[in-house]
Design a protein around this motif. Structure first.
Motif, PDB file in Angstrom:
ATOM      1  N   MET A   1       4.156  10.166  -7.111  1.00 39.96           N
ATOM      2  CA  MET A   1       5.154  10.495  -8.109  1.00 39.96           C
ATOM      3  C   MET A   1       4.517  10.733  -9.477  1.00 39.96           C
ATOM      4  O   MET A   1       4.932  11.616 -10.229  1.00 39.96           O
ATOM      5  CB  MET A   1       6.208   9.377  -8.205  1.00 39.96           C
ATOM      6  N   ASP A   2       3.490   9.960  -9.803  1.00 36.31           N
ATOM      7  CA  ASP A   2       2.779  10.174 -11.062  1.00 36.31           C
ATOM      8  C   ASP A   2       2.116  11.545 -11.075  1.00 36.31           C
ATOM      9  O   ASP A   2       2.124  12.249 -12.094  1.00 36.31           O
ATOM     10  CB  ASP A   2       1.728   9.079 -11.272  1.00 36.31           C
TER      11      ASP A   2
ATOM     12  N   LYS B   1       4.734  14.206 -11.517  1.00 33.87           N
ATOM     13  CA  LYS B   1       5.212  14.207 -12.897  1.00 33.87           C
ATOM     14  C   LYS B   1       4.233  14.937 -13.808  1.00 33.87           C
ATOM     15  O   LYS B   1       4.633  15.666 -14.729  1.00 33.87           O
ATOM     16  CB  LYS B   1       5.409  12.775 -13.376  1.00 33.87           C
TER      17      LYS B   1
ATOM     18  N   GLN C   1       3.142   5.885  -2.940  1.00 33.72           N
ATOM     19  CA  GLN C   1       4.303   6.624  -3.420  1.00 33.72           C
ATOM     20  C   GLN C   1       4.288   6.750  -4.938  1.00 33.72           C
ATOM     21  O   GLN C   1       4.586   7.811  -5.489  1.00 33.72           O
ATOM     22  CB  GLN C   1       5.590   5.947  -2.958  1.00 33.72           C
ATOM     23  N   ASN C   2       3.933   5.650  -5.605  1.00 29.28           N
ATOM     24  CA  ASN C   2       3.859   5.687  -7.065  1.00 29.28           C
ATOM     25  C   ASN C   2       2.802   6.666  -7.550  1.00 29.28           C
ATOM     26  O   ASN C   2       2.999   7.392  -8.528  1.00 29.28           O
ATOM     27  CB  ASN C   2       3.586   4.291  -7.622  1.00 29.28           C
ATOM     28  N   GLN C   3       1.653   6.665  -6.882  1.00 28.94           N
ATOM     29  CA  GLN C   3       0.592   7.593  -7.252  1.00 28.94           C
ATOM     30  C   GLN C   3       1.040   9.040  -7.056  1.00 28.94           C
ATOM     31  O   GLN C   3       0.746   9.913  -7.879  1.00 28.94           O
ATOM     32  CB  GLN C   3      -0.660   7.303  -6.424  1.00 28.94           C
TER      33      GLN C   3
ATOM     34  N   LYS D   1       0.829  -1.204   0.000  1.00 31.47           N
ATOM     35  CA  LYS D   1       0.000   0.000   0.000  1.00 31.47           C
ATOM     36  C   LYS D   1       0.865   1.256   0.000  1.00 31.47           C
ATOM     37  O   LYS D   1       0.557   2.238  -0.681  1.00 31.47           O
ATOM     38  CB  LYS D   1      -0.929  -0.004   1.213  1.00 31.47           C
ATOM     39  N   SER D   2       1.957   1.230   0.776  1.00 29.17           N
ATOM     40  CA  SER D   2       2.860   2.367   0.829  1.00 29.17           C
ATOM     41  C   SER D   2       3.514   2.607  -0.529  1.00 29.17           C
ATOM     42  O   SER D   2       3.596   3.751  -0.994  1.00 29.17           O
ATOM     43  CB  SER D   2       3.945   2.127   1.883  1.00 29.17           C
ATOM     44  N   ALA D   3       3.949   1.524  -1.178  1.00 31.95           N
ATOM     45  CA  ALA D   3       4.571   1.656  -2.495  1.00 31.95           C
ATOM     46  C   ALA D   3       3.569   2.183  -3.512  1.00 31.95           C
ATOM     47  O   ALA D   3       3.902   3.021  -4.355  1.00 31.95           O
ATOM     48  CB  ALA D   3       5.120   0.296  -2.947  1.00 31.95           C
ATOM     49  N   GLN D   4       2.338   1.707  -3.442  1.00 33.02           N
ATOM     50  CA  GLN D   4       1.302   2.176  -4.351  1.00 33.02           C
ATOM     51  C   GLN D   4       1.043   3.670  -4.161  1.00 33.02           C
ATOM     52  O   GLN D   4       0.911   4.427  -5.127  1.00 33.02           O
ATOM     53  CB  GLN D   4       0.018   1.385  -4.120  1.00 33.02           C
TER      54      GLN D   4
END
Length: 237
Positions: free
Chosen positions: A170-171, A174, A166-168, A161-164
């Motif tokens: 960063m997206d 961007k 973080q990815n969101q 969940k944390s990685a998800q």
């Protein structure tokens, strides 16, 4: 399910290397969920088998205790009958004395039988006690391993969940990058600059037109001055 099968499964599951299994799994969370279900089911089955084994052990222990108690009671009866026979024999009642001695022999035979039964059961009781101890220990290891599995799963889910998240994030960053010439913000900035340039152009154009008008006014003033002076010359002034 036999005791041997339960012991084997308990030992196998208790020794399972969770980290090694996770390294080999394509979907660690799914594998952990399945392992947790397997452990839970095996623990339930093992608990039932252990309960049955303990029950049988307690019955054997009760039978053994009854044999020990019976041997003691038959020994007391044999002693009582023997003493009665001795008293009767002293008083000259040999027939009755012999009858009580025979009763004492019967009691001693029962005592011997009970002692043999108790002794025969002791190795089995010791073996079953060892099995029960191993099963209890194995169950505790399995429960501990289940707790470890559940903690691993919770940790894995939290990390995912944390990685998800973080990815969101960063997206999103961007997508609004002001240095990106294709971003919406950059395009809007270009539009503003074009509008500003257009306004500057209009201002410059307006200023040029105004200067021309003033220049024209100056030219008219000069012409009027010349005409005035010419008229003054003609009039002899």
């Amino acid at each position: 399910m036999t005791k041997q099968t339960i012991l084997g499964r308990v030992a196998q599951l208790a020794k399972a290397n969770i980290n090694a299994l996770l390294d080999q799994a394509e979907d660690p969370q799914m594998m952990l969920d399945q392992l947790i279900r397997d452990y839970s089911n095996n623990i339930t089955e093992a608990e039932q088998a252990v309960a049955s084994t303990i029950g049988n052990l307690r019955l054997m222990e009760q039978d053994h205790q009854e044999d020990v108690e019976a041997a003691r009671e038959w020994g007391e009866k044999a002693l009582a009958a023997s003493r009665k026979a001795d008293v009767l024999r002293v008083s000259g009642q040999s027939a009755d004395a012999d009858r009580f001695d025979n009763l004492a022999k019967v009691a001693l035979g029962r005592q011997l039988q009970s002692e043999k039964e108790a002794k025969t059961a002791e190795p089995t009781i010791a073996s079953q006690t060892e099995v029960v101890d191993k099963l209890k220990s194995g169950l505790e290891q399995m429960k501990s391993k289940l707790t470890e599995l559940q903690a691993k799963r919770d940790e894995l889910v939290a990390r995912a969940k944390s990685a998800q998240a973080q990815n969101q994030m960063m997206d999103a960053v961007k997508n609004i990058d002001v240095m990106d010439p294709t971003s919406e913000l950059s395009r809007f900035e270009d539009k503003v600059r074009r509008e500003e340039a257009k306004a500057l152009g209009k201002q410059e154009l307006a200023a040029s037109s105004l200067d021309a008008q003033f220049e024209q006014l100056d030219t008219l003033s000069d012409s009027a001055e010349i005409e005035t002076r010419l008229a003054a010359l003609k009039s002899g002034s």
